[in-house]
Design an enzyme around this catalytic site. Structure first.
Site, PDB file in Angstrom:
ATOM      1  CB  CYS A 123      22.660 -83.983 -37.837  1.00 52.59           C
ATOM      2  SG  CYS A 123      23.168 -83.746 -36.112  1.00 52.59           S
ATOM      3  CB  CYS A 124      26.012 -80.969 -40.672  1.00 54.36           C
ATOM      4  SG  CYS A 124      27.190 -82.242 -40.180  1.00 54.36           S
ATOM      5  CB  CYS A 206      30.012 -83.057 -33.358  1.00 49.88           C
ATOM      6  SG  CYS A 206      29.185 -81.494 -33.741  1.00 49.88           S
ATOM      7  CB  CYS A 209      30.696 -86.712 -36.340  1.00 46.82           C
ATOM      8  SG  CYS A 209      28.906 -86.944 -36.336  1.00 46.82           S
ATOM      9  CB  CYS A 234      29.895 -80.073 -41.642  1.00 53.27           C
ATOM     10  SG  CYS A 234      30.787 -78.510 -41.674  1.00 53.27           S
TER      11      CYS A 234
END
Length: 246
Positions: A123-124, A206, A209, A234
């Site tokens: 995702c990162c 984010c 997170c 990340c």
């Protein structure tokens, strides 16, 4: 300017600017690399707000970019507006490619990062790292708000480094500063900062997170709190690989 013409001596610069005002290092690298070929990566953290103010005072043409992951806090966007109004500039904004992000969301769902470290890292990568790669392809150096005390993965960073992953220079003007020094500068210069810091946040990324932490907790303990603190990053700042410039 051809990158080979820069040939900045890392050891010499790290020695020369150790203990000096960060603005001296910023001025030096801006002169050596040129304002069009170096950029500040800003997440709107307190460190990045300090560097934004310093950099724009040195050169109003300075490039400052923001990676919009699509899952930032509203307070971050509010601070962007306030900062642009205060210093009369515009961020370069980079966002994920829909063609890359959409299949990931369709297969794993919007909260997959809680399930596995590998999915969080993916995702990162999609939301941050690939956007970073696009902007760094346009520069010969980038400026970051990293500090050595922030986490175990950052304790050895230099003021100037060779980023072997992107083959450019990486500048960490605040590497030796502690958090108290950052706040002192913000108060002295009346620099705008995120209201989330007043609610117990010490590092802001984010929204899903990031969370507030107890007083006295580690600076980055509110980031990916379900993971091993010695390893969580990340992907924007991976450890150096192989032999770099010296």
């Amino acid at each position: 300017m051809d990158r080979s013409e820069l040939d900045l001596d890392l050891d010499e610069i790290n020695r020369a600017f150790a203990g000096e005002d960060p603005r001296k290092l910023l001025t030096h690298v801006m002169e050596k690399i040129g304002p069009a070929r170096i950029a500040l990566a800003s997440s709107l953290s307190i460190e990045d707000q300090v560097l934004t103010q310093m950099l724009l005072k040195i050169d109003a043409r300075a490039r400052i970019f923001f990676i919009d992951t699509g899952r930032n806090f509203q307070q971050t966007y509010d601070l962007m507006e306030e900062t642009m109004g205060r210093y009369k500039f515009h961020y370069e904004v980079y966002a994920p490619e829909n063609s890359e992000l959409e299949p990931f969301l369709a297969e794993y769902g919007p909260n997959a990062f809680y399930d596995k470290v590998e999915l969080r890292q993916k995702c990162c990568e999609l939301r941050k790292v690939r956007s970073l790669q696009r902007v760094l392809s346009t520069v010969d150096g980038w400026i970051c708000g990293l500090r050595r005390e922030q986490s175990p993965t950052r304790q050895e960073i230099g003021l100037l480094e060779w980023d072997s992953h992107h083959a450019i220079y990486k500048v960490n003007p605040l590497a030796a500063w502690n958090e108290e020094q950052v706040w002192a500068y913000i108060r002295r210069e009346n620099i705008p900062y995120s209201s989330l810091y007043n609610k117990g946040f010490r590092s802001i990324g984010c929204r899903p997170c990031t969370r507030a932490v107890a007083p006295g907790a580690d600076v980055r303990s509110g980031r990916w709190w379900w993971e091993d603190p010695a390893k969580k990053e990340c992907g924007l700042h991976p450890p150096a690989k192989g032999e770099g410039k010296s």
